[in-house]
Design a protein around this motif. Structure first.
Motif, PDB file in Angstrom:
ATOM      1  N   UNK A  80       0.818  -1.216   0.000  1.00 12.33           N
ATOM      2  CA  UNK A  80       0.000   0.000   0.000  1.00 12.33           C
ATOM      3  C   UNK A  80       0.855   1.271   0.000  1.00 12.33           C
ATOM      4  N   UNK A  81       1.809   1.349   0.904  1.00 10.01           N
ATOM      5  CA  UNK A  81       2.719   2.492   0.928  1.00 10.01           C
ATOM      6  C   UNK A  81       4.021   2.054   1.587  1.00 10.01           C
ATOM      7  N   UNK A  82       4.900   1.411   0.821  1.00 10.77           N
ATOM      8  CA  UNK A  82       6.151   0.915   1.395  1.00 10.77           C
ATOM      9  C   UNK A  82       7.094   2.050   1.749  1.00 10.77           C
ATOM     10  N   UNK A  83       7.782   1.903   2.863  1.00 15.26           N
ATOM     11  CA  UNK A  83       8.785   2.900   3.254  1.00 15.26           C
ATOM     12  C   UNK A  83      10.167   2.272   3.416  1.00 15.26           C
ATOM     13  N   UNK A  84      10.306   1.330   4.325  1.00 15.88           N
ATOM     14  CA  UNK A  84      11.595   0.697   4.556  1.00 15.88           C
ATOM     15  C   UNK A  84      11.695  -0.631   3.822  1.00 15.88           C
ATOM     16  N   UNK A  85      12.915  -1.027   3.466  1.00 15.07           N
ATOM     17  CA  UNK A  85      13.123  -2.307   2.788  1.00 15.07           C
ATOM     18  C   UNK A  85      14.448  -2.905   3.243  1.00 15.07           C
ATOM     19  N   UNK A  86      14.468  -4.226   3.335  1.00  9.84           N
ATOM     20  CA  UNK A  86      15.663  -4.952   3.756  1.00  9.84           C
ATOM     21  C   UNK A  86      15.617  -6.315   3.094  1.00  9.84           C
ATOM     22  N   UNK A  87      16.772  -6.874   2.754  1.00  7.96           N
ATOM     23  CA  UNK A  87      16.827  -8.193   2.113  1.00  7.96           C
ATOM     24  C   UNK A  87      17.925  -9.032   2.736  1.00  7.96           C
ATOM     25  N   UNK A  96       5.349  -1.420   5.553  1.00  5.94           N
ATOM     26  CA  UNK A  96       4.253  -0.784   4.832  1.00  5.94           C
ATOM     27  C   UNK A  96       3.534   0.156   5.796  1.00  5.94           C
ATOM     28  N   UNK A  97       3.763   1.448   5.656  1.00  2.82           N
ATOM     29  CA  UNK A  97       3.238   2.409   6.631  1.00  2.82           C
ATOM     30  C   UNK A  97       1.713   2.518   6.581  1.00  2.82           C
ATOM     31  N   UNK A  98       1.122   2.368   5.399  1.00  2.44           N
ATOM     32  CA  UNK A  98      -0.334   2.492   5.276  1.00  2.44           C
ATOM     33  C   UNK A  98      -1.031   1.225   5.742  1.00  2.44           C
ATOM     34  N   UNK A  99      -0.445   0.070   5.478  1.00  4.30           N
ATOM     35  CA  UNK A  99      -1.016  -1.191   5.948  1.00  4.30           C
ATOM     36  C   UNK A  99      -0.797  -1.374   7.446  1.00  4.30           C
ATOM     37  N   UNK A 329       4.091   4.507  -6.015  1.00  2.00           N
ATOM     38  CA  UNK A 329       3.925   3.439  -7.008  1.00  2.00           C
ATOM     39  C   UNK A 329       3.646   2.096  -6.342  1.00  2.00           C
ATOM     40  N   UNK A 330       3.680   2.078  -5.013  1.00  2.00           N
ATOM     41  CA  UNK A 330       3.299   0.902  -4.224  1.00  2.00           C
ATOM     42  C   UNK A 330       4.134  -0.330  -4.593  1.00  2.00           C
ATOM     43  N   UNK A 331       5.458  -0.153  -4.604  1.00  2.00           N
ATOM     44  CA  UNK A 331       6.311  -1.258  -5.009  1.00  2.00           C
ATOM     45  C   UNK A 331       7.736  -1.054  -4.501  1.00  2.00           C
ATOM     46  N   UNK A 332       8.534  -2.098  -4.640  1.00  2.00           N
ATOM     47  CA  UNK A 332       9.971  -2.029  -4.420  1.00  2.00           C
ATOM     48  C   UNK A 332      10.637  -2.159  -5.779  1.00  2.00           C
ATOM     49  N   UNK A 333      11.355  -1.129  -6.204  1.00  2.00           N
ATOM     50  CA  UNK A 333      12.125  -1.201  -7.439  1.00  2.00           C
ATOM     51  C   UNK A 333      13.464  -1.870  -7.136  1.00  2.00           C
ATOM     52  N   UNK A 334      13.872  -2.803  -7.983  1.00  2.00           N
ATOM     53  CA  UNK A 334      15.103  -3.562  -7.748  1.00  2.00           C
ATOM     54  C   UNK A 334      16.077  -3.326  -8.895  1.00  2.00           C
ATOM     55  N   UNK A 335      17.323  -3.014  -8.535  1.00  2.00           N
ATOM     56  CA  UNK A 335      18.389  -2.748  -9.493  1.00  2.00           C
ATOM     57  C   UNK A 335      19.592  -3.616  -9.149  1.00  2.00           C
ATOM     58  N   UNK A 336      20.557  -3.664 -10.063  1.00  2.00           N
ATOM     59  CA  UNK A 336      21.790  -4.399  -9.826  1.00  2.00           C
ATOM     60  C   UNK A 336      22.978  -3.515 -10.129  1.00  2.00           C
TER      61      UNK A 336
END
Length: 354
Positions: A80-87, A96-99, A329-336
């Protein structure tokens, strides 16, 4: 090292927009997007995105039937509204701050679940997220002014510190070598440090514009050498410290030119020591060397592959894969990052196939 390229943003964004528009009609999996653009050697590659449960597990037979026969859309859970990400270890964790909870994407097991949904570990507005080598998961909750620890399966373990320990905690990071957890306290303008059992050790920083001082710090990252990087949002800079909180260096200033910041958010470091900084106002990620010199930037405002709409937190894993939380955009964009480690992994894969 990345070739030093201080690029003019308007020209690059124009060219990138042409590249993206040329991909119209293709699925996201077919898109090949790189930075910098030819003829320069590509250094950053767009890999894909994580939007929700549908990107982890396949549709069941029943879901396919409803979609094909009755025209009903699949009921996959979406961010819904992602803020932090970790892998780590085949999992992607997203606050997800909104969820009001943390989404866990277990890519290896093709499973999806939430943590922080009930009991003593229930969440309200999760922001920062991290894990340690033992499998524990650390989450800051800015509404509850808490930093909460969960076991690998999502069960509540304990909280860091005592009651009223924080006032709007933000980013969180782990030093596995020293068994320390670092928590940014946004409103108190400092970083607090704890041991793995949740006991307070020390803090560093106070409000101000001088070296080692903060003005609403927000995100944090710890590199392989134990250096601590803090995005100092309202001082419009990134500051570096040693593991004990001693000031080392800084870079950045307020402005809209390359190497300047307007709304610095996520910060991370790759295996070669390049420092990545998200700017929510510019909708891009700027890359600097260890001296704070701009090398490259990637991303632009947009909803397509590689585009951002109010990006926030970011993380770089041990394989130099880059994860950026793309809030609206409600997603995690992933790059390399296509550095030495990446090239060696490709060579090893090719040798294994022969």
């Amino acid at each position: 090292m990345i070739k030093k390229l201080i690029l003019y943003q308007s020209a690059v964004l124009f060219l990138v927009s042409i590249l993206i528009s040329g991909c119209a009609g293709k699925s996201a999996k077919d898109v090949e997007l790189y930075w910098p653009l030819p003829p320069d050697e590509p250094r950053i590659k767009w890999v894909g995105w994580i939007r929700g449960e549908q990107d982890v597990r396949e549709e069941t037979a029943g879901e396919k039937f409803l979609k094909a026969v009755l025209g009903e859309e699949s009921r996959f859970t979406r961010l819904k509204k992602p803020y932090g990400v970790h892998a780590r270890d085949g999992r992607i964790y997203v606050s997800d701050t909104l969820a009001g909870k943390v989404a866990v994407f277990d890519l290896a097991k093709k499973k999806f679940f939430y943590l922080g949904t009930s009991g003593a570990g229930v969440l309200s507005k999760p922001i920062g997220i991290a894990t340690d080598a033992a499998g524990y998961i650390y989450v800051t909750d800015t509404n509850q002014d808490r930093a909460i620890v969960y076991e690998h399966n999502g069960t509540f373990s304990h909280a860091l510190g005592e009651k009223d320990q924080f006032e709007q905690p933000g980013g969180i990071a782990v030093n596995d070598t020293l068994n320390r957890i670092y928590v940014v306290d946004i409103k108190r303008h400092h970083v607090q440090v704890f041991n793995r059992q949740g006991q307070y050790l020390f803090q560093f920083g106070k409000r101000g514009p001088e070296d080692g001082e903060f003005n609403f710090p927000i995100n944090i990252f710890i590199d392989n050498e134990g250096k601590v990087y803090v995005s100092d949002s309202m001082n419009f800079r990134v500051q570096m410290f040693d593991a004990d909180g001693n000031f080392l260096s800084k870079f950045g200033s307020l402005g809209d030119a390359p190497s300047q910041f307007a709304r610095p958010k996520g910060v991370a470091v790759d295996s070669e020591g390049h420092i990545y900084v998200v700017d929510a106002a510019f909708n891009n990620v700027q890359i600097f060397d260890s001296e704070g010199q701009l090398l490259l930037f990637f991303g632009e405002m947009g909803t397509g592959p590689g585009g951002f709409w109010l990006p926030a937190g970011m993380f770089i894993d041990e394989n130099d894969k880059i994860y950026v939380a793309d809030q609206y955009n409600r997603r995690i964009n992933i790059f390399q990052y296509m550095g030495e480690k990446y090239r060696k992994s490709l060579e090893q894969a090719e040798e294994a196939e022969q």
